[in-house]
Design a protein around this motif. Structure first.
Motif, PDB file in Angstrom:
ATOM      1  N   SER A   1       0.807  -1.096   0.030  1.00  0.00           N
ATOM      2  CA  SER A   1      -0.021   0.010  -0.088  1.00  0.00           C
ATOM      3  C   SER A   1       0.937   1.122  -0.076  1.00  0.00           C
ATOM      4  CB  SER A   1      -0.980   0.053   1.173  1.00  0.00           C
ATOM      5  OG  SER A   1      -0.142   0.233   2.290  1.00  0.00           O
ATOM      6  N   PRO A   2       0.448   2.398  -0.234  1.00  0.00           N
ATOM      7  CA  PRO A   2       1.120   3.719  -0.165  1.00  0.00           C
ATOM      8  C   PRO A   2       1.929   3.812   1.146  1.00  0.00           C
ATOM      9  CG  PRO A   2      -0.955   4.254  -1.221  1.00  0.00           C
ATOM     10  CD  PRO A   2      -1.103   2.826  -0.569  1.00  0.00           C
ATOM     11  N   GLU A   3       1.308   3.114   2.168  1.00  0.00           N
ATOM     12  CA  GLU A   3       1.882   3.403   3.484  1.00  0.00           C
ATOM     13  C   GLU A   3       3.266   2.091   3.620  1.00  0.00           C
ATOM     14  OE1 GLU A   3      -1.533   5.185   3.261  1.00  0.00           O
ATOM     15  OE2 GLU A   3      -1.328   2.941   3.137  1.00  0.00           O
ATOM     16  N   GLY A   4       3.148   1.069   2.794  1.00  0.00           N
ATOM     17  CA  GLY A   4       4.290   0.160   2.630  1.00  0.00           C
ATOM     18  C   GLY A   4       3.644  -1.153   3.543  1.00  0.00           C
ATOM     19  N   ILE A   5       2.280  -1.425   3.699  1.00  0.00           N
ATOM     20  CA  ILE A   5       1.764  -2.520   4.123  1.00  0.00           C
ATOM     21  C   ILE A   5       1.413  -3.495   3.102  1.00  0.00           C
ATOM     22  CG2 ILE A   5      -0.390  -3.346   5.159  1.00  0.00           C
ATOM     23  CD1 ILE A   5       1.191  -1.563   6.672  1.00  0.00           C
ATOM     24  N   VAL A   6       1.826  -4.834   3.080  1.00  0.00           N
ATOM     25  CA  VAL A   6       1.921  -5.863   2.237  1.00  0.00           C
ATOM     26  C   VAL A   6       0.334  -6.091   1.968  1.00  0.00           C
ATOM     27  CG1 VAL A   6       2.355  -8.197   1.802  1.00  0.00           C
ATOM     28  CG2 VAL A   6       4.241  -6.927   3.169  1.00  0.00           C
ATOM     29  N   THR A   7       0.095  -6.133   0.581  1.00  0.00           N
ATOM     30  CA  THR A   7      -1.257  -6.550   0.269  1.00  0.00           C
ATOM     31  C   THR A   7      -1.563  -7.604  -0.708  1.00  0.00           C
ATOM     32  OG1 THR A   7      -0.998  -4.935  -1.726  1.00  0.00           O
ATOM     33  CG2 THR A   7      -1.890  -3.888   0.458  1.00  0.00           C
ATOM     34  N   SER A   8      -0.225  -8.178  -1.241  1.00  0.00           N
ATOM     35  CA  SER A   8      -0.319  -9.457  -2.007  1.00  0.00           C
ATOM     36  C   SER A   8       0.921 -10.207  -1.961  1.00  0.00           C
ATOM     37  CB  SER A   8      -0.606  -9.064  -3.317  1.00  0.00           C
ATOM     38  OG  SER A   8       0.687  -8.598  -4.057  1.00  0.00           O
ATOM     39  N   TRP A   9       1.027 -11.647  -1.924  1.00  0.00           N
ATOM     40  CA  TRP A   9       2.038 -12.426  -1.544  1.00  0.00           C
ATOM     41  C   TRP A   9       2.377 -13.488  -2.235  1.00  0.00           C
ATOM     42  CZ3 TRP A   9       5.926 -10.812   1.330  1.00  0.00           C
ATOM     43  CH2 TRP A   9       6.683 -11.799   2.088  1.00  0.00           C
TER      44      TRP A   9
END
Length: 642
Positions: A33-41
């Motif tokens: 995300s724009p904040e650096g949160i992992v959203t896919s893996w």
């Protein structure tokens, strides 16, 4: 309906894209995300980071960084860089779920809407731990090799480009050749060759051979930066790429000047040892022949002398005897030369002023040269004293002057020169010290190197048959050697010859000692003595007996030392005259035995040999040189029995 089909197709494409990304196992591909949160893996991320999707989705990507990197704000700067510059790429340590580290190559790309709004980041990570370890190992190996090459000081190891220009330079090259890297890199390696080798194309030939054969190896002279030369061992190896093209050359040079000089000195020492052994063998043979010949001449000369005294005074008979005696005397002179060569000649050492001795010889030298040859002298008024046999020295100088005359059949000039010289330490072949140099210089034909080597060899002569025995220079060398000096020859074809006699200068103490040791001539010869004559040669013994009896003495004959001792024990005896070279018991050993029983018994040693045991009283026994005349015999008896 048509719009619905397009939507299904889009979903199908998105599904296929998800399947593609998820199937990649060598790369971690995931969204932030724009904040650096992992959203896919994807599967690759799970494989080498260790997190399942349920464990990492919704977590901040900074947990993959090391604690110190998080504290330094590196994750945030990576996102900021990607957002500002459109891309972030870098390498660094990352951390797996289990806490282990791996070296990662990271790419972060921003994802924006068509309007430009940032909606997240695409992040691709690759595990390069193995590759980095391999690269590090290669770098370490290269660094170790570089340090190894740079640390070598005994070898110049450097690279050449395909044209022969220096492209690298180690410490050994700097030490041996004198150039610093900045002074030589880029210059052609022919700089190290001598001008004559460069003119002959030797550097180019070396590279051509290395190209053709893969290797060039030679030895030769090379030049340092300061212009001095050194003898080098050189190896050039060609370096090729995978296609066989020449990338350059590896060149190794070693300074083997000291090794070459050591090898040369070793070879010279071996040659000198061989020559010494050869001359020693010839000397022993010559000395033995001369001893036997002396005995024969002793019998001939002694018998002729007694015969001349007893025969009628008939001129026709006395001339024949005189002629025979002259022939025997010439034979005696030959044996003296043979004994001088073999160093077994009896020398009567005296302090000598060379300048005075030569001045006294000038009339004889002038008569010996003939009308076509002139002699010039260059002598100081006085020179330091030397110690040698004056008669033998006169013979040696005369021999050298006659040789110089014979080298100039059409006449010419001979220079006789003497000077004081100082030999410094380490200059062969003479020990250091002060010397008198007597030089005889001619303008004759000269000698080549081969003739020079043979000149002093006994029985070698360049004169015609019957014009020389080949023992003259051997005799001169023998005299010089026994006197502590040396004969030296300098010559080249067409430039004449210089023969030099070197004698050590003696101290005042040695001069006084030598003068005190000179035999004193007795005015009145005694007669009527009882004498034991000892000699293993029957002819010599008979001849000695005849001369002694003719002098009025009573003689007891003995052919061995044991017989002489038996006579001494039975008879009163005034004097013993014995030969030295006898089997079983030598004259010196007999004299030692006599000294033990009769300490005051006068003893005369009759011998042509100079080599007697040293360190005992025997070495100082009065000696009578063979062959001897009746007058010499009488004089010897006078010295010990008067």
């Amino acid at each position: 309906m048509e719009a619905q089909n397009r939507h299904d197709t889009s979903l199908n494409e998105e599904g296929r894209f998800r399947l593609l990304v998820d199937a990649i196992t060598d790369y971690a591909i995931y969204m932030l995300s724009p904040e650096g949160i992992v959203t896919s893996w994807n599967t690759g991320a799970q494989r080498f980071k260790g997190y399942k999707p349920s464990e990492i989705l919704g977590e901040h990507f900074s947990r993959f960084y090391l604690e110190e990197d998080r504290a330094a704000g590196i994750p945030a700067r990576a996102l900021a860089t990607a957002a500002e510059q459109g891309r972030f790429e870098g390498e660094g340590w990352r951390q797996r779920k289990d806490g282990t580290r791996f070296w990662a190559h990271v790419i972060i790309d921003p994802i924006r809407r068509p309007s430009g709004e940032l909606i997240g980041y695409a992040k691709i990570t690759r595990d390069l731990t193995e590759r980095r370890a391999a690269e590090k190992a290669i770098r370490q190996s290269e660094e170790q090799f570089r340090r190894l090459i740079q640390g070598v000081s005994d070898y110049a190891i450097y690279m050449l480009d395909p044209n022969g220009n220096v492209s690298s330079w180690n410490f050994g090259a700097e030490r041996i050749k004198g150039y610093r890297p900045k002074e030589i890199i880029g210059r052609h390696f022919s700089t190290f060759y001598t001008p004559e080798d460069r003119a002959a194309g030797v550097p180019e030939t070396a590279l051509n051979i290395a190209r053709a054969e893969g290797r060039f190896e030679r030895e030769g002279w090379r030049v340092r930066k300061d212009g001095t030369r050194f003898w080098a061992s050189v190896v050039i190896d060609v370096i090729r790429d995978d296609e066989g093209g020449v990338l350059g050359f590896a060149k190794i040079t070693r300074d083997i000047t000291e090794k070459m000089e050591t090898q040369r000195a070793l070879e010279q020492a071996r040659e000198e040892l061989f020559q010494s052994q050869k001359m020693e063998a010839i000397g022993q043979l010559t000395g033995g022949i001369a001893h036997d010949f002396n005995n024969l001449l002793m019998a001939v000369l002694g018998s002729l002398e007694i015969l001349k005294k007893r025969m009628p005074q008939d001129l026709s008979l006395t001339s024949l005897v005189d002629n025979a005696m002259q022939g025997a005397q010439r034979g005696a002179a030959l044996t003296q030369r043979m004994l001088a060569f073999s160093r077994r000649q009896e020398l009567h050492m005296e302090p000598i002023d060379v300048s005075g001795l030569v001045r006294g010889m000038m009339d004889m030298l002038s008569r010996s040269l003939g009308p076509l040859t002139a002699i010039e002298t260059s002598f100081p008024v006085r020179l330091p004293t030397i110690l040698t046999d004056p008669n033998q020295l006169e013979m040696a100088i005369l021999n050298l002057v006659v040789n110089a005359r014979d080298a100039m059949p059409s006449g010419g000039r001979i220079v006789l020169r003497a000077s004081e010289e100082t030999v410094p330490s380490g200059k062969r072949p003479l020990p250091p010290g002060r010397y008198i140099r007597i030089a005889v210089i001619d303008e004759g034909e000269g000698m080549d190197a081969k003739t020079m080597e043979q000149a002093i060899t006994p029985f070698f002569t360049t004169k015609g048959v019957g014009k020389g025995t080949g023992l003259g220079l051997s005799m001169v060398q023998g005299l010089a050697s026994q006197s502590g000096g040396r004969l030296m020859l300098k010559s080249s074809p067409g430039e004449g010859t210089t023969a030099e006699l070197w004698f050590p200068v003696v101290t005042a103490t040695r001069v006084a000692t030598a003068a005190a040791d000179l035999p004193q001539r007795a005015e009145n010869a005694p007669s009527g003595l009882r004498i034991v004559a000892v000699d293993d040669d029957g002819l010599v013994l008979m001849n000695t007996t005849l001369m002694l009896e003719d002098l009025g003495h009573t003689v007891f004959e003995a052919t061995a030392g044991s017989e002489a001792l038996e006579i001494l024990r039975r008879q009163p005896v005034d004097l013993v005259i014995c030969d030295h070279a006898m089997p079983r018991m030598t004259g010196a050993q007999l004299a030692e035995a006599i000294r033990q029983e009769w300490p005051e018994m006068p003893i005369i040693l009759a011998t042509g040999y100079a080599e007697l045991p040293e360190g005992t009283a025997i070495a100082n026994l009065p000696r009578l040189g063979k062959p001897f005349s009746q007058a010499q015999l009488a004089e010897a008896i006078s010295r010990v029995a008067s």
